[in-house]
Design an enzyme around this catalytic site. Structure first.
Site, PDB file in Angstrom:
ATOM      1  N   GLY A  26       3.954  25.609  20.421  1.00  0.00           N
ATOM      2  CA  GLY A  26       4.747  24.807  21.341  1.00  0.00           C
ATOM      3  C   GLY A  26       6.197  25.249  21.349  1.00  0.00           C
ATOM      4  N   ALA A  27       7.098  24.316  21.742  1.00  0.00           N
ATOM      5  CA  ALA A  27       8.527  24.650  21.917  1.00  0.00           C
ATOM      6  C   ALA A  27       8.624  25.917  22.769  1.00  0.00           C
ATOM      7  CB  ALA A  27       9.223  24.825  20.580  1.00  0.00           C
ATOM      8  N   LEU A  28       7.935  25.883  23.888  1.00  0.00           N
ATOM      9  CA  LEU A  28       7.752  27.078  24.706  1.00  0.00           C
ATOM     10  C   LEU A  28       9.062  27.570  25.314  1.00  0.00           C
ATOM     11  CD1 LEU A  28       4.466  25.959  26.472  1.00  0.00           C
ATOM     12  CD2 LEU A  28       4.709  27.459  24.480  1.00  0.00           C
ATOM     13  N   HIS A  29       9.207  28.884  25.365  1.00  0.00           N
ATOM     14  CA  HIS A  29      10.399  29.492  25.962  1.00  0.00           C
ATOM     15  C   HIS A  29       9.953  30.674  26.817  1.00  0.00           C
ATOM     16  CE1 HIS A  29       9.786  32.470  22.851  1.00  0.00           C
ATOM     17  NE2 HIS A  29       9.902  31.546  21.908  1.00  0.00           N
ATOM     18  N   HIS A  32       7.225  33.053  25.543  1.00  0.00           N
ATOM     19  CA  HIS A  32       5.842  32.583  25.703  1.00  0.00           C
ATOM     20  C   HIS A  32       5.376  32.777  27.143  1.00  0.00           C
ATOM     21  CE1 HIS A  32       7.011  29.875  22.208  1.00  0.00           C
ATOM     22  NE2 HIS A  32       5.942  30.491  21.744  1.00  0.00           N
ATOM     23  N   GLN A  56       1.045  27.043   7.622  1.00  0.00           N
ATOM     24  CA  GLN A  56       1.821  28.287   7.583  1.00  0.00           C
ATOM     25  C   GLN A  56       3.297  28.068   7.274  1.00  0.00           C
ATOM     26  OE1 GLN A  56       0.847  29.149  11.858  1.00  0.00           O
ATOM     27  NE2 GLN A  56       2.911  29.993  11.911  1.00  0.00           N
ATOM     28  N   LYS A 144       7.540  40.092  18.814  1.00  0.00           N
ATOM     29  CA  LYS A 144       8.641  39.614  17.968  1.00  0.00           C
ATOM     30  C   LYS A 144       8.153  39.342  16.547  1.00  0.00           C
ATOM     31  CE  LYS A 144      10.780  36.276  16.679  1.00  0.00           C
ATOM     32  NZ  LYS A 144      10.985  34.875  16.493  1.00  0.00           N
ATOM     33  N   VAL A 171      10.905  39.284  24.490  1.00  0.00           N
ATOM     34  CA  VAL A 171      11.810  38.935  25.584  1.00  0.00           C
ATOM     35  C   VAL A 171      13.153  38.545  24.966  1.00  0.00           C
ATOM     36  CG1 VAL A 171      12.179  37.399  27.557  1.00  0.00           C
ATOM     37  CG2 VAL A 171       9.865  38.139  26.966  1.00  0.00           C
ATOM     38  N   SER A 180      13.284  32.801  20.672  1.00  0.00           N
ATOM     39  CA  SER A 180      12.557  32.175  19.568  1.00  0.00           C
ATOM     40  C   SER A 180      12.772  30.675  19.653  1.00  0.00           C
ATOM     41  CB  SER A 180      13.110  32.681  18.227  1.00  0.00           C
ATOM     42  OG  SER A 180      12.722  31.807  17.181  1.00  0.00           O
TER      43      SER A 180
END
Ligand code: PAF
Length: 282
Positions: A26-29, A32, A56, A144, A171, A180
């Site tokens: 999630g926390a898409l940028h 993604h 993780q 990345k 990107v 990120s």
């Protein structure tokens, strides 16, 4: 629900549709979205998972601070022509007495693995579970997280998992900072210094064009550390040159190297990397 996701994907595949899977926390940028767009072009159907995997995180505070905005992420995905979103709840996805781990030995001990104990075991375990639920033709990962890519490629090969691993380019923001989810945590001062990671990688790559007689690893490390030292809020975990398959120092016959860097600001830890060609006589 895992069973429903699997049934849906199986129906697509029975009709001859190819399926790409993009796992995310999630926390898409924009990074993604670029990965999803690549997956979209490469397959008939795209499945995205949103799951902040507790296994993780070696650090409870990092897990707590990890940005979560499910509604925003779903909105972004609905605009990205994703066919199916899998967002399991952690307490449902992992049984209370979940005991199984997938360990990719060796690669989990160096660099990111050494700095984040148990991290890659957590990644390999959750990706194995996700692959068993989704059963995709393609697994899409971002460059990345290059060591994650190496770990998961090795796992897929070692365990004969029937999936093709595909990698999407990193990107970057205009000033070079790799996209990120953790960038959102940086203070204004930290954000201003954050492009130092990419600047260091470029300096390392530049120096490797004319390495002279010194070992390539030393040449690259020195060039990177000079740049990183200018970012006063940064503490460097590592900045070095590796073989992208093993994440240890490249042998003399290795032609493709990878410059890797990890550094900590008080508010967030950042990583980045840059592939480089290596000359013959070293
Ligand atoms: O790269 C990530 O976001 C995560 O490590 C992954 C691959 C989704 C596994 O949790």
């Amino acid at each position: 629900v895992p069973r429903q996701v699997r049934a849906r994907v199986r129906r697509w595949r029975a009709r001859g549709k190819s399926v790409a899977f993009v796992p995310t926390m999630g926390a898409l940028h924009a990074g993604h979205l670029a990965l999803i767009a690549r997956a979209r072009r490469a397959a008939d159907r795209v499945v995205v998972s949103l799951f902040v995997n507790p296994l993780q995180f070696d650090n409870v505070n990092d897990l707590k601070a990890y940005p979560r905005d499910f509604t925003r992420d779903l909105g972004i995905l609905s605009g990205a022509k994703v066919d199916l979103v899998f967002a399991p709840r952690a307490d449902v996805f992992y049984a209370k007495d979940h005991a199984t781990r997938v360990v990719v030995e060796g690669l989990d001990r160096v660099l990111e693995g050494a700095h984040r104990k148990g991290h890659f075991t957590g990644v390999a375990t959750v990706v194995t579970k996700l692959l068993h639920v989704v059963e995709p033709d393609q697994l899409w990962l971002g460059q990345k997280d290059a060591q994650q890519v190496a770990v998961l490629k090795r796992m897929v090969r070692d365990l004969d998992l029937p999936v093709a691993v595909r990698v999407g380019a990193t990107v970057r923001e205009k000033d070079g900072l790799a996209m990120s989810s953790r960038n959102a945590r940086l203070s204004a001062d930290e954000r201003a210094q954050a492009p130092a990671l990419y600047a260091a990688l470029r300096a390392g790559a530049q120096r490797l064009l004319h390495p002279g007689r010194a070992p390539a690893v030393h040449v690259a490390e020195l060039a990177m550390h000079v740049v990183l030292a200018r970012a006063k809020l940064l503490r460097v975990d590592y900045a070095t040159l590796v073989d992208p398959r093993t994440f240890s120092a490249p042998g003399r016959d290795v032609r493709r190297g990878l410059l890797v860097v990890a550094a900590r600001f008080p508010s967030a830890r950042l990583i980045d990397n840059l592939p480089v060609r290596l000359g013959g006589a070293r």
